[in-house]
Scaffold this motif. Structure first.
Motif, mmCIF file in Angstrom:
data_model
loop_
_atom_site.group_PDB
_atom_site.id
_atom_site.type_symbol
_atom_site.label_atom_id
_atom_site.label_comp_id
_atom_site.label_asym_id
_atom_site.label_seq_id
_atom_site.Cartn_x
_atom_site.Cartn_y
_atom_site.Cartn_z
ATOM 1 N N ARG A 44 0.828 -1.209 0.000
ATOM 2 C CA ARG A 44 0.000 0.000 0.000
ATOM 3 C C ARG A 44 0.859 1.255 0.000
ATOM 4 O O ARG A 44 1.706 1.415 0.867
ATOM 5 N N PRO A 45 0.614 2.132 -0.969
ATOM 6 C CA PRO A 45 1.390 3.381 -0.979
ATOM 7 C C PRO A 45 0.972 4.295 0.165
ATOM 8 O O PRO A 45 -0.158 4.215 0.645
ATOM 9 N N GLU A 46 1.888 5.147 0.577
ATOM 10 C CA GLU A 46 1.569 6.098 1.643
ATOM 11 C C GLU A 46 0.709 7.244 1.126
ATOM 12 O O GLU A 46 -0.023 7.874 1.876
ATOM 13 N N GLU A 47 0.835 7.532 -0.175
ATOM 14 C CA GLU A 47 0.097 8.660 -0.736
ATOM 15 C C GLU A 47 -1.394 8.342 -0.825
ATOM 16 O O GLU A 47 -1.796 7.197 -0.791
ATOM 17 N N ARG A 48 -2.158 9.412 -0.982
ATOM 18 C CA ARG A 48 -3.613 9.237 -1.067
ATOM 19 C C ARG A 48 -4.020 8.943 -2.510
ATOM 20 O O ARG A 48 -3.335 9.319 -3.461
ATOM 21 N N LEU A 49 -5.157 8.308 -2.631
ATOM 22 C CA LEU A 49 -5.770 8.090 -3.937
ATOM 23 C C LEU A 49 -7.180 8.667 -3.897
ATOM 24 O O LEU A 49 -8.036 8.179 -3.136
ATOM 25 N N ALA B 180 -7.523 1.508 2.789
ATOM 26 C CA ALA B 180 -8.848 2.112 2.596
ATOM 27 C C ALA B 180 -8.944 3.505 3.200
ATOM 28 O O ALA B 180 -9.684 4.358 2.704
ATOM 29 N N SER B 181 -8.184 3.758 4.243
ATOM 30 C CA SER B 181 -8.273 5.064 4.890
ATOM 31 C C SER B 181 -7.590 6.152 4.065
ATOM 32 O O SER B 181 -7.692 7.330 4.383
ATOM 33 N N ARG B 182 -6.883 5.762 3.031
ATOM 34 C CA ARG B 182 -6.215 6.737 2.170
ATOM 35 C C ARG B 182 -6.851 6.795 0.786
ATOM 36 O O ARG B 182 -6.234 7.249 -0.177
ATOM 37 N N VAL B 183 -8.063 6.291 0.715
ATOM 38 C CA VAL B 183 -8.807 6.356 -0.543
ATOM 39 C C VAL B 183 -10.112 7.104 -0.287
ATOM 40 O O VAL B 183 -10.779 6.879 0.722
#
Lengths: 307, 355
Positions: free
Chosen positions: A194-199, A239-242
């Protein structure tokens, strides 16, 4: 601080329109404000010129718009975020070329897109998803058998097929999945890493969807209109970064005379007509705003931007 | 300037066949040939074989940055099998049994979110072009055409080809790689008759984790010789497993042509079948011992003349479940959040008909 944002989306997915509207909004009453006029504003002028005339940006022109660098300030929930946004628009047909020609079509710009500093905004237009279920024979069957898959043809709005489980169709999102795989591969990511950046997933032309779909929420429309991509995102991101947004950047189809006339009558600019919806958390009610820069705000601030 | 192939595993440069001929659409030039880009140190791309750059090797080629996306050849298969948690499944059956159509059904059902009633979800694929290629053929099928997908012919295929999937479960915590063979029926027919043909045509047999034994249901009903051929193939599959039992999914294709519902079958529900079909399927299934895992499935890919795959994903998911020996935890860069799940709505399980 330079904040590099990657835009991703296929043909007519609404990237250029959103960029142009966001630029125009940043010079108005938006939570996103331009700090100072950038050195070169030609790309932004190309994007916004048509919108000021209540027309969509010309795709060919915007693909030539080049790299956009603009100093911005986002009014966050608790504090302000100042950053220089670096973003490049591109012709959505590049995704088809990448799928077909592989690294021959993979330029250095794509290497840069693979390394965003805040994340990726993925633009999808569910109303033109190529949900062609089969052939003429199936269409005939659909008309006499309620259990059969609904047949949609290019340009048709998916009224029931994206909701019901019975429909089958050729996945239209394969080129996007492949490009996302290439971007991950460029960073040597393993499957599931999982990437650290947001999607941010932006479902554009939200106003084109039937009311029963918009009531289901953007997260559900994503799952039903782009199931392969939904599963790919689900299994490869935290999921928290999407965050999934439904966006109507211009509040209606600018190709329709009555929409343009209504804006004219109300003396309303295109950039003031945006409508954006999202679900703040699982199981919560759908929230809405007129802040077109919200996806960008969420990119730099996170969930605080949605409060 | 003559074209050269950039694929180190291909014999084209030495006058041999193109390694990708099995998986390229008709009329498509091999992407390895001549147009492979050569990247200069400055990062710019040049196109065309022989473009002289300081970065190229003595053959004028550079390694590929990405996979080709077509069906995997035997060399790519070998590399993939070194990866985390691979499962190699043999899709076996005689000519026109519906093997490639079964693969189309698996892809279409997966791409339409029908894995949602299982714990497995699509997480990627190294052969998206390969999947798209066989699915496009099925979507453009016309009633007058005898085959839904082009027949995988022995004349076209010079090496085995495989379609690849990454599947994950438990919110992406664990994943597996699935490799499904797409081989011509003639190979299996020859193998049924002569064991040595297995070594010649199916060198992957020792590594197979499980098999889909694909059976043409209408033909099974009316042709005793076909039943016998299926039994021979079944016995070859069992024999190839040696002492270690491998699961076999018995897949009855073209169920719509015999008014059979596409479903997962149990001995209890099978009693509803046409007695003639029941007798033949039992003859096939009884050839396995109690220690062997057998699943019986009926599938269809058409419904009243249209493409509408039913039940095709079930045998694959069952095989994965039957071959779980280890799952590899994924690496997460970001902290996990057990609550708040802003990703939102999670698709309800597929409400398809099952027995």
């Amino acid at each position: 601080m330079t904040t590099r944002l990657s835009l991703l989306g296929g043909r007519a997915s609404g990237k250029s329109t959103w960029l142009g509207c966001t630029w125009l909004a940043s010079r108005g009453a938006s939570r996103l404000q331009m700090v100072s006029l950038p050195n070169a504003i030609e790309p932004l002028k190309i994007l916004s010129a048509e919108l000021l005339q209540k027309r969509y940006p010309n795709r060919t022109n915007t693909s030539a718009a080049g790299l956009i660098r603009v100093p911005l300030r986002w009014k966050g929930d608790a504090s302000h975020f100042e950053f220089e946004l670096e973003v490049a628009d591109f012709d959505g047909e590049e995704l088809d070329a990448i799928f077909r020609l592989r690294e021959s079509a993979w330029t250095d710009a794509w290497d840069r897109r693979s390394q965003p500093s805040v994340g990726t905004l993925l633009f999808l237009r569910p109303s033109i998803a190529e949900r062609v279920s089969s052939n003429r024979l199936l269409a005939e069957r659909a008309s006499r058998d309620v259990d059969s898959p609904e047949v949609l043809f290019p340009g048709q709005t998916p009224a029931k097929a994206v909701i019901g489980p019975g429909g089958v169709s050729a996945p239209s999102e394969v080129t996007i999945v492949e490009t996302l795989q290439f971007m991950r591969h460029t960073r040597a990511f393993a499957v599931g890493q999982r990437p650290e950046e947001r999607l941010g997933v932006v479902l554009s032309c939200w106003d084109e969807l039937p009311i029963e779909l918009t009531q289901a929420g953007p997260d559900r429309v994503l799952a039903e209109a782009f199931p392969l991509l939904y599963d790919f995102i689900y299994t490869n991101h935290d999921a928290s970064r999407v965050q999934v947004f439904g966006l109507s950047a211009t509040g209606g189809d600018l190709k329709k005379e009555d929409v343009r006339q209504a804006m004219e009558d109300a003396d309303r600019a295109v950039a003031e007509s945006a409508q954006i919806v999202w679900r703040p958390a699982r199981g919560t009610a759908i929230a809405s705003s007129k802040e077109i820069a919200l996806p960008l705000g969420w990119m730099v601030e996170g969930d605080g931007a949605l409060k | 300037m003559s074209q050269r192939c950039a694929n180190g595993a291909c014999t084209w440069n030495d006058g041999g066949p193109c390694a990708r001929s099995a998986s390229l659409p008709p009329g498509d030039d091999c992407p390895d040939l001549g147009t492979a880009p050569i990247r200069t140190p400055a990062g710019a791309y040049e196109t065309g074989a022989g473009a002289g750059t300081p970065g190229e090797d003595s053959e004028g080629t550079t390694p590929h940055k990405f996979w080709m996306g077509t069906a995997l050849g035997i060399d790519e298969l070998a590399l993939t099998l070194w990866g985390p948690d691979p499962r190699l499944f043999l899709c076996a059956g005689s000519e026109n049994a519906g093997k490639t159509s079964l693969l189309v059904g698996i892809w279409i059902e997966l791409a339409n979110g029908r894995a949602a009633n299982s714990s497995w979800r699509f997480a990627g694929s190294r052969s998206l072009r390969g999947w798209t290629q066989i699915a496009d053929a099925a979507f453009s099928w016309k009633e007058e055409a005898s085959h839904i997908v082009p027949r995988t012919s022995i004349a076209d295929v010079r090496q085995p080809s495989f379609l690849h999937l990454h599947l994950s479960q438990d919110l992406g915590e664990t994943s597996t790689q699935v490799l499904l063979s797409d081989l011509p029926g003639e190979w299996f027919e020859r193998w049924s008759i002569r064991r040595d043909a297995g070594a010649e045509y199916l060198p992957l047999l020792p590594r197979v984790d499980g098999s889909l034994l694909v059976v043409d249901t209408p033909r099974l009903l009316k042709d005793d010789q076909y039943l016998d051929e299926c039994k021979l193939l079944r016995d070859r599959i069992r024999e190839s497993a040696g002492s270690g039992a491998r699961p076999v999914a018995l897949v009855l294709t073209k169920a719509d042509l015999v008014d059979l519902e596409a479903s997962v079958w149990t001995p209890a529900t099978m009693t509803q079948w046409n007695p003639r079909l029941l007798k033949r399927v039992r003859e096939l299934a009884d050839g396995f011992t109690k220690s062997e895992s057998i699943g019986i499935f009926s599938t269809s890919i058409l419904s009243v003349g249209g493409l509408a795959p039913r039940g095709t994903l079930a045998p694959l998911l069952w095989l994965i479940g039957a071959t779980i020996h280890q799952t590899v935890p994924n690496v997460s860069l970001a902290p996990r959040h057990s609550s708040g799940h802003p990703f939102g709505w999670v698709r309800e399980p597929f409400a398809g008909k099952t027995k």
